[in-house]
Design an enzyme around this catalytic site. Structure first.
Site, PDB file in Angstrom:
ATOM      1  N   ASP A 106     -39.890  51.538 -24.610  1.00  0.00           N
ATOM      2  CA  ASP A 106     -39.249  50.397 -23.959  1.00  0.00           C
ATOM      3  C   ASP A 106     -39.920  49.119 -24.491  1.00  0.00           C
ATOM      4  O   ASP A 106     -39.520  48.582 -25.510  1.00  0.00           O
ATOM      5  CB  ASP A 106     -39.400  50.588 -22.444  1.00  0.00           C
ATOM      6  N   PHE A 155     -31.773  50.725 -17.702  1.00  0.00           N
ATOM      7  CA  PHE A 155     -32.565  51.793 -17.091  1.00  0.00           C
ATOM      8  C   PHE A 155     -31.807  53.128 -17.145  1.00  0.00           C
ATOM      9  O   PHE A 155     -30.655  53.212 -16.730  1.00  0.00           O
ATOM     10  CB  PHE A 155     -32.908  51.450 -15.642  1.00  0.00           C
TER      11      PHE A 155
HETATM   12  P1  5GP Z   1     -43.140  51.069 -22.466  1.00  0.00           P
HETATM   13  O1  5GP Z   1     -44.632  51.147 -22.341  1.00  0.00           O
HETATM   14  O2  5GP Z   1     -42.628  51.298 -23.866  1.00  0.00           O
HETATM   15  O3  5GP Z   1     -42.590  49.806 -21.864  1.00  0.00           O
HETATM   16  O4  5GP Z   1     -42.553  52.167 -21.521  1.00  0.00           O
HETATM   17  C1  5GP Z   1     -42.732  53.489 -21.777  1.00  0.00           C
HETATM   18  C2  5GP Z   1     -42.626  54.285 -20.502  1.00  0.00           C
HETATM   19  O5  5GP Z   1     -41.920  53.593 -19.475  1.00  0.00           O
HETATM   20  C3  5GP Z   1     -41.845  55.543 -20.780  1.00  0.00           C
HETATM   21  O6  5GP Z   1     -42.693  56.584 -21.204  1.00  0.00           O
HETATM   22  C4  5GP Z   1     -41.186  55.795 -19.438  1.00  0.00           C
HETATM   23  O7  5GP Z   1     -42.036  56.553 -18.625  1.00  0.00           O
HETATM   24  C5  5GP Z   1     -41.008  54.429 -18.837  1.00  0.00           C
HETATM   25  N1  5GP Z   1     -39.645  53.893 -19.039  1.00  0.00           N
HETATM   26  C6  5GP Z   1     -39.276  52.871 -19.819  1.00  0.00           C
HETATM   27  N2  5GP Z   1     -37.949  52.651 -19.759  1.00  0.00           N
HETATM   28  C7  5GP Z   1     -37.472  53.572 -18.904  1.00  0.00           C
HETATM   29  C8  5GP Z   1     -36.147  53.891 -18.440  1.00  0.00           C
HETATM   30  O8  5GP Z   1     -35.130  53.280 -18.783  1.00  0.00           O
HETATM   31  N3  5GP Z   1     -36.058  54.927 -17.570  1.00  0.00           N
HETATM   32  C9  5GP Z   1     -37.130  55.645 -17.154  1.00  0.00           C
HETATM   33  N4  5GP Z   1     -36.914  56.630 -16.293  1.00  0.00           N
HETATM   34  N5  5GP Z   1     -38.387  55.384 -17.576  1.00  0.00           N
HETATM   35  C10 5GP Z   1     -38.542  54.368 -18.446  1.00  0.00           C
END
Ligand code: 5GP
Length: 179
Positions: A106, A155
């Protein structure tokens, strides 16, 4: 099931189980080629990547090992950006080829943190495989080596991903329905 309600939110199908299955097989076949005779270590990030890891791993044909780690950094529908400790990095990774398996990239904060942690173990190489990638949400320069599906910064739940703990058992990937 085109639509599901989890807690207070309604979601609709974005990526079907068949699309996931096909893409997982494609990625596995690429990894089989790239890592032939390299004895790689697959490291899955819990909880979200557990189903993706299982399906990917059963299509891997080259000798390899598997292990799981956990980073607690997220709750609700947006990234907190707070990095926590990585739990479970116990294997001897020196001079090993690591394949990091994520459910979703993300903002890129989690992967950036994990890459730094892994580098301290002096591996031969580290590549990132993520089921889902939201390029428009990136806040860090992350190299995604293999991405299942690039999606909009919305999401999603299902196939291992949760909404406040629920929805991981859904076989398709769902996106929050626009009201
Ligand atoms: P980042 O550190 O890249 O922002 O986020 C990574 C983590 O955030 C992922 O491993 C996941 O657990 C959570 N995450 C990010 N976007 C989503 C989403 O759209 N849905 C869900 N369920 N988890 C997300």
């Amino acid at each position: 099931m085109q639509q599901v309600t989890i807690l207070d939110k309604t979601f609709e199908v974005m990526i079907s189980r068949k699309q996931i299955e096909n893409r997982v097989k494609e990625i596995a076949s690429q990894l089989n080629g790239e890592y032939k005779d390299k004895n790689p270590v697959f490291i899955g990030v819990l909880n979200g990547a557990f189903l993706f890891m299982a399906d990917l791993f059963r299509n891997i044909e080259t000798p390899c090992e598997v292990s799981f780690i956990r980073v607690s950094s997220y709750s609700g529908t947006s990234s907190t950006g707070t990095m926590k400790q990585v739990i479970g990095l116990s294997a001897n990774l020196k001079n090993r080829h690591i394949i990091l398996i994520e459910d979703i990239v993300d903002t890129g904060e989690t992967v950036t943190f994990l890459m730094k942690e892994l580098a301290q173990h002096q591996p031969a190489s580290v590549k990132l495989v993520t089921l889902l990638f939201k390029p428009a949400a990136l806040k860090k320069p992350v190299t995604v080596d293999y991405s299942g599906f690039e999606i909009e910064p919305e999401f999603v739940v299902g196939y291992g991903l949760d909404y406040d703990g629920y929805g991981r058992n859904l076989q398709d990937i769902y996106v929050l329905k626009k009201s």
